[in-house]
Write an enzyme that holds these catalytic residues in place. Structure first.
Site, PDB file in Angstrom:
ATOM      1  N   LYS A  83       1.237 -61.305 -21.179  1.00 50.04           N
ATOM      2  CA  LYS A  83       0.112 -61.041 -22.077  1.00 50.04           C
ATOM      3  C   LYS A  83       0.289 -59.685 -22.773  1.00 50.04           C
ATOM      4  CE  LYS A  83      -2.793 -61.352 -18.569  1.00 50.04           C
ATOM      5  NZ  LYS A  83      -1.996 -61.386 -17.317  1.00 50.04           N
ATOM      6  N   HIS A  89      -5.899 -57.007  -8.528  1.00 51.78           N
ATOM      7  CA  HIS A  89      -5.526 -56.157  -9.668  1.00 51.78           C
ATOM      8  C   HIS A  89      -6.424 -54.923  -9.618  1.00 51.78           C
ATOM      9  CE1 HIS A  89      -4.240 -54.690 -13.487  1.00 51.78           C
ATOM     10  NE2 HIS A  89      -3.547 -55.767 -13.769  1.00 51.78           N
ATOM     11  N   GLU A  96       2.628 -57.903 -10.883  1.00 55.33           N
ATOM     12  CA  GLU A  96       2.498 -58.449 -12.243  1.00 55.33           C
ATOM     13  C   GLU A  96       2.431 -57.318 -13.271  1.00 55.33           C
ATOM     14  OE1 GLU A  96      -1.188 -60.529 -11.882  1.00 55.33           O
ATOM     15  OE2 GLU A  96      -0.412 -62.001 -10.465  1.00 55.33           O
TER      16      GLU A  96
HETATM   17  C1  LIG Z   1      -4.009 -61.088 -13.857  1.00 58.24           C
HETATM   18  C2  LIG Z   1      -3.319 -59.951 -14.532  1.00 58.24           C
HETATM   19  N1  LIG Z   1      -2.098 -59.607 -14.079  1.00 58.24           N
HETATM   20  C3  LIG Z   1      -1.402 -58.596 -14.650  1.00 58.24           C
HETATM   21  C4  LIG Z   1      -1.911 -57.895 -15.725  1.00 58.24           C
HETATM   22  C5  LIG Z   1      -1.090 -56.812 -16.315  1.00 58.24           C
HETATM   23  O1  LIG Z   1      -1.626 -55.576 -16.027  1.00 58.24           O
HETATM   24  P1  LIG Z   1      -0.934 -54.225 -16.465  1.00 58.24           P
HETATM   25  O2  LIG Z   1      -0.569 -54.349 -17.886  1.00 58.24           O
HETATM   26  O3  LIG Z   1      -1.916 -53.182 -16.170  1.00 58.24           O
HETATM   27  O4  LIG Z   1       0.296 -54.055 -15.613  1.00 58.24           O
HETATM   28  C6  LIG Z   1      -3.203 -58.192 -16.194  1.00 58.24           C
HETATM   29  C7  LIG Z   1      -3.794 -57.423 -17.287  1.00 58.24           C
HETATM   30  O5  LIG Z   1      -4.833 -57.720 -17.831  1.00 58.24           O
HETATM   31  C8  LIG Z   1      -3.918 -59.258 -15.586  1.00 58.24           C
HETATM   32  O6  LIG Z   1      -5.143 -59.607 -16.007  1.00 58.24           O
END
Ligand SMILES: Cc1ncc(COP(=O)(O)O)c(C=O)c1O
Length: 363
Positions: free
Chosen positions: A41, A169, A246
């Site tokens: 994402k 998270h 993640e």
């Molecule tokens: C379920 C989940 N995993 C991983 C991430 C990635 O987080 P980050 O960019 O802080 O590493 C997000 C970010 O919104 C998330 O919602």
């Protein structure tokens, strides 16, 4: 930078392949027990995904389109976790058809959906953990109460699913180390209790949140954060527990540089206003959706004055910054932002028909 601008025009988002690989290596060296599943994402550009495939990273996907993007880049279903705790039934079915069988959930309702449409799937229970001080709060919308966790894992088992562990998270851009410490402790208690109940709790997914620097003068919290996580993991989990994460921002943020040009200039209230060819509806959309603050740099020197930067659309919301210390610029001057690879192009729109910044890969 000038040659990038000459070759591609502006606005342009340059993503460095070397920087992407460097971040993956940095993550692995700092957290050797933790397998990174890149949260696409943050930036799902096909070339970014191909670089990630080449590093043998795994993937966190949140929709069927994201699953298909990873497959198109050469990733395998076994390398993916469907880490969206609320999934449309059709997506559960389609993920299963494509061979993705590891997914998260955080409610009874979701468990029923998964059990019916992905029988036997491996599920991770996402628990609610403190998100104190994180720039993007993620426990507001997601996560089961830890007190309900064991009942949910047992229910998953009774429904014929494989409750393989827990996930959390701590919130994105997390610089409050205690969030990780507390979350890991909660996860360890749940894994221990689940094992006592003969459940196959073997995976702990520590999510994302790993912080990056947006400003040159900022402290780099990653080494500190990872040192604490490493210590806590070794203390809390025996070697049979598989640890995954993640990371999104950490892997792709430092790899991206956005280059824009001044397309208009005005003096308003005795201040210089510079209108750029990208703004908060484009690759700077992270200022809205990601609560991001960026450092704006220019290629020319000279005496600076307090200036305003605005984007190209007709909306007053599209004022990028009101207090930048900048030398006087002319039309065509380049303004650039570093460390902007995450949550930028990913949420850019074409409002007013202004096309999003072109993404180009650079060494
Ligand atoms: C379920 C989940 N995993 C991983 C991430 C990635 O987080 P980050 O960019 O802080 O590493 C997000 C970010 O919104 C998330 O919602």
């Amino acid at each position: 930078m000038q040659s990038l601008v000459r070759r591609h025009g502006t606005p342009v988002m340059a993503i460095s392949r070397d920087a992407l690989k460097r971040q993956v290596t940095r993550f692995r060296e700092a957290l050797p027990r933790v397998e990174p599943f890149y949260a696409i994402k943050a930036n799902s550009h096909p070339e970014v995904l191909k670089v990630m495939v080449s590093t043998k990273a795994n993937f966190d996907v949140a929709s069927i389109a994201e699953i298909d993007a990873v497959l198109a880049a050469g990733g395998k279903p076994s390398q993916m976790i469907f880490a969206n705790t609320i999934k449309p039934v059709e997506s559960i079915v389609a993920a299963t058809q494509r061979g993705v069988d590891l997914m998260t959930f955080d409610s009874e309702y979701e468990l029923d959906k998964i059990a019916e449409n992905a029988p036997g799937a491996r599920v991770l229970l996402r628990i609610k953990v403190p998100n104190i001080g994180s720039v993007v709060e993620l426990s507001l919308k997601f996560g089961a109460e830890p007190a309900d966790a064991m009942d949910l894992l047992i229910k998953a088992h009774k429904l014929g699913l494989r409750p393989v562990g827990v996930s959390f998270h701590v919130g994105s851009q997390c610089t409050h180390l205690e969030n990780y410490i507390e979350a890991l402790e909660l996860a360890a208690i749940l894994v221990r209790d689940a094992k006592l109940k003969q459940l196959p709790a073997e995976i702990v997914d520590i999510g994302g949140g790993f912080p990056i620097r947006h400003f040159d003068g900022d402290e780099d919290y990653f080494e500190q954060t990872s040192a604490v996580i490493r210590r806590e993991i070794d203390r809390l989990f025996d070697p049979n527990v598989r640890l995954i994460a993640e990371p999104g921002r950490f892997l792709v943020g430092p790899a991206g540089t956005l280059l824009m040009r001044v397309i208009g200039k005005a003096i308003r209230d005795n201040k210089h206003w510079y209108y750029l060819d990208d703004g908060v509806y484009g690759a700077l959309s992270g200022m809205i959706f990601d609560h991001a603050k960026y450092e704006f740099k220019v290629l020319r020197g000279g005496r600076t004055q307090l200036s305003t930067l605005a984007g190209p659309t007709c909306d007053s919301l599209d004022i990028i910054s009101r207090g930048e210390d900048l030398p006087e610029m002319d039309l065509g001057d380049v303004v650039y932002v570093e460390n902007v690879g995450a949550y930028s192009s990913a949420s850019a729109t074409t409002f007013n028909g202004v096309p999003p910044a072109r993404v180009v890969m650079v060494p």
